[in-house]
Design an enzyme around this catalytic site. Structure first.
Site, short mmCIF file in Angstrom:
data_model
loop_
_atom_site.label_atom_id
_atom_site.label_comp_id
_atom_site.label_asym_id
_atom_site.label_seq_id
_atom_site.Cartn_x
_atom_site.Cartn_y
_atom_site.Cartn_z
N LYS A 105 0.83 -1.21 0.00
CA LYS A 105 0.00 0.00 0.00
C LYS A 105 0.86 1.26 0.00
CE LYS A 105 -4.53 -1.43 1.49
NZ LYS A 105 -5.65 -1.21 2.38
N LYS A 155 -3.53 -11.02 -7.02
CA LYS A 155 -4.76 -11.20 -6.24
C LYS A 155 -5.89 -10.34 -6.81
CE LYS A 155 -5.42 -8.96 -2.41
NZ LYS A 155 -5.52 -8.36 -1.08
N LYS A 203 -10.33 -5.00 -5.26
CA LYS A 203 -11.30 -3.97 -5.66
C LYS A 203 -10.62 -2.67 -6.05
CE LYS A 203 -12.31 -3.85 -0.78
NZ LYS A 203 -13.33 -4.21 0.16
P1 TYM Z 1 -10.38 -6.56 3.29
O1 TYM Z 1 -11.48 -5.57 3.49
O2 TYM Z 1 -9.28 -6.20 2.36
O3 TYM Z 1 -10.96 -7.94 2.82
C1 TYM Z 1 -12.00 -8.61 3.51
C2 TYM Z 1 -11.76 -10.11 3.47
O4 TYM Z 1 -11.68 -10.56 2.13
C3 TYM Z 1 -10.51 -11.36 1.96
N1 TYM Z 1 -10.03 -11.20 0.58
C4 TYM Z 1 -9.82 -12.20 -0.27
N2 TYM Z 1 -9.96 -13.53 -0.15
C5 TYM Z 1 -9.67 -14.30 -1.22
N3 TYM Z 1 -9.25 -13.80 -2.40
C6 TYM Z 1 -9.08 -12.47 -2.59
N4 TYM Z 1 -8.67 -12.00 -3.76
C7 TYM Z 1 -9.37 -11.61 -1.48
N5 TYM Z 1 -9.33 -10.26 -1.31
C8 TYM Z 1 -9.73 -10.03 -0.04
C9 TYM Z 1 -9.53 -10.82 2.98
O5 TYM Z 1 -8.55 -11.78 3.30
C10 TYM Z 1 -10.44 -10.51 4.14
O6 TYM Z 1 -10.66 -11.66 4.93
N6 TYM Z 1 -7.55 -5.94 7.36
C11 TYM Z 1 -8.75 -6.56 6.84
C12 TYM Z 1 -10.01 -6.13 7.57
C13 TYM Z 1 -9.97 -6.29 9.05
C14 TYM Z 1 -10.07 -7.51 9.76
C15 TYM Z 1 -10.03 -7.14 11.15
C16 TYM Z 1 -10.19 -8.84 9.38
C17 TYM Z 1 -9.86 -5.28 9.96
N7 TYM Z 1 -9.92 -5.79 11.22
C18 TYM Z 1 -10.08 -8.12 12.13
C19 TYM Z 1 -10.26 -9.81 10.39
C20 TYM Z 1 -10.20 -9.44 11.74
C21 TYM Z 1 -8.91 -6.19 5.38
O7 TYM Z 1 -8.38 -5.20 4.94
O8 TYM Z 1 -9.78 -6.98 4.72
#
Ligand code: TYM
Length: 342
Positions: free
Chosen positions: A126, A208, A211
């Site tokens: 990032k 990966k 979005k």
């Molecule tokens: P975020 O918002 O980027 O994504 C949400 C969830 O989607 C999963 N994910 C994917 N899984 C498979 N293939 C992909 N291409 C893909 N892109 C995203 C992510 O692994 C995630 O599970 N930091 C986290 C949000 C967060 C969080 C937490 C998660 C904040 N606090 C506490 C668990 C526990 C994030 O940015 O997810």
């Protein structure tokens, strides 16, 4: 988290394990978010006590338009419910409504090392992408994530593979704190699905699905129309062979097979058999159609919920109240151990 009131008094009720996870309300929810994480959250509600959050405080580590962030947060919350999270069974809330998250994050910042945060691959990615805004929040993002998780005595964190490193850091922070102040936090485990943990971009299957990708054809959004979904799959990058088999080096086909398997429940073997001797055109169309069909009920439920803002508001307020009650107990415990005057 929720009391087990149905067990007879004489027997000790077996405590359900606790699940916590979150998703950022930035842009649209993708098929990656869905297959890697959110679609697994609903079924877990039956067996676990679950808390799920729309993590809008994480979202501002990258510059956001306020109006869009507000709208996207409500949409993400509605989408969470549309994907099967039942606000009566689980605690579903918006992160900024529950002040304990920011409070514990500050404490954990003081127990997280600069070197540890510097090693986070998401931070490196990032900061390369947003070179003009490498803010302190982006750097300490994992401490806030650790706070989210540790506030609820979480056992398991269902996420895609890209979040594993952050959960490992949360474990290290918890263990360090426990070592210094006696047992305080439960040490959580990541809970990563066998299939769909890393859905790849449709335009570059070595990357990966994300979005924030500039090319809208690289990702499928959960709310894309049926036509758009099918079109995007038709354009998906594959290879110059014409064999639907799961094999190293066939990144595009492997990704499509994983997606198809996730939404239909068919094994790779069954898929290989189904498309034996047929071209990629047929296969891509089948994947697109299956995904569009699978997501139809989600789209419909989302539209219904967005028409009932009062219900959504009632759900997220109620969720925040429950989350605050639980997390405040943990924060008080931490403050006491630290020597803060209560
Ligand atoms: P975020 O918002 O980027 O994504 C949400 C969830 O989607 C999963 N994910 C994917 N899984 C498979 N293939 C992909 N291409 C893909 N892109 C995203 C992510 O692994 C995630 O599970 N930091 C986290 C949000 C967060 C969080 C937490 C998660 C904040 N606090 C506490 C668990 C526990 C994030 O940015 O997810």
């Amino acid at each position: 988290m929720q009391e087990n009131i149905s067990a007879p008094k004489s027997e000790k009720p077996e405590k359900k394990k606790i699940i916590f996870s979150g998703i950022q309300p930035t842009g649209v929810m993708t098929l990656g978010n869905y297959l890697g994480a959110v679609r697994n959250w609903g079924p877990l509600q039956e067996e676990y006590n679950c808390a799920y959050s729309i993590v809008n405080m994480h979202a501002i580590t990258v510059r956001q338009n306020p109006k869009e962030l507000r709208e996207n947060t409500i949409k993400a919350y509605a989408l969470l419910l549309a994907c099967g999270i039942d606000p009566k069974k689980s605690i579903a809330f918006i992160q900024s409504h529950v002040k304990t998250h920011a409070e514990l994050a500050w404490v954990l910042n003081c127990y997280t090392q600069f070197g540890e945060l510097s090693r986070m691959t998401q931070f490196k990615d990032k900061s390369a992408k947003h070179a003009d805004n490498i803010n302190a929040g982006l750097f300490t993002y994992p401490s806030l994530m650790a706070a989210d998780i540790l506030l609820y005595n979480t056992d398991l964190v269902p996420v895609g593979i890209d979040q594993k490193q952050h959960i490992e850091l949360a474990r290290n922070i918890a263990e360090r704190f426990n070592g210094l102040y006696s047992n305080t936090f439960k040490v959580p485990e990541p809970y990563i699905p066998k299939l769909g943990a890393k859905i790849m971009s449709l335009s570059d299957p070595t990357k990966k699905m994300s979005k924030s990708d500039e090319n809208p054809n690289s990702f499928v959004a959960i709310l894309d129309s049926e036509d758009t979904i099918i079109k995007k799959f038709k354009r998906a990058v594959t290879d110059s062979e014409a064999e639907v088999v799961y094999r190293e080096g066939k990144d595009g086909i492997n990704n499509l097979m994983s997606i198809y398997s996730s939404v239909t429940g068919k094994s790779f073997e069954e898929i290989e058999h189904e498309f034996d001797g047929r071209g990629y055109g047929d296969f891509k169309l089948a994947v697109g159609t299956a995904v569009a069909e699978h997501l139809r009920p989600v789209r419909e439920e989302f539209a219904r919920l967005m028409d009932d803002k009062a219900y959504l508001e009632q759900c997220y307020k109620d969720g925040a109240e429950k989350a605050l009650a639980i997390s405040q107990r943990m924060l008080d415990k931490v403050y006491k151990k630290l020597g803060f005057v209560l």
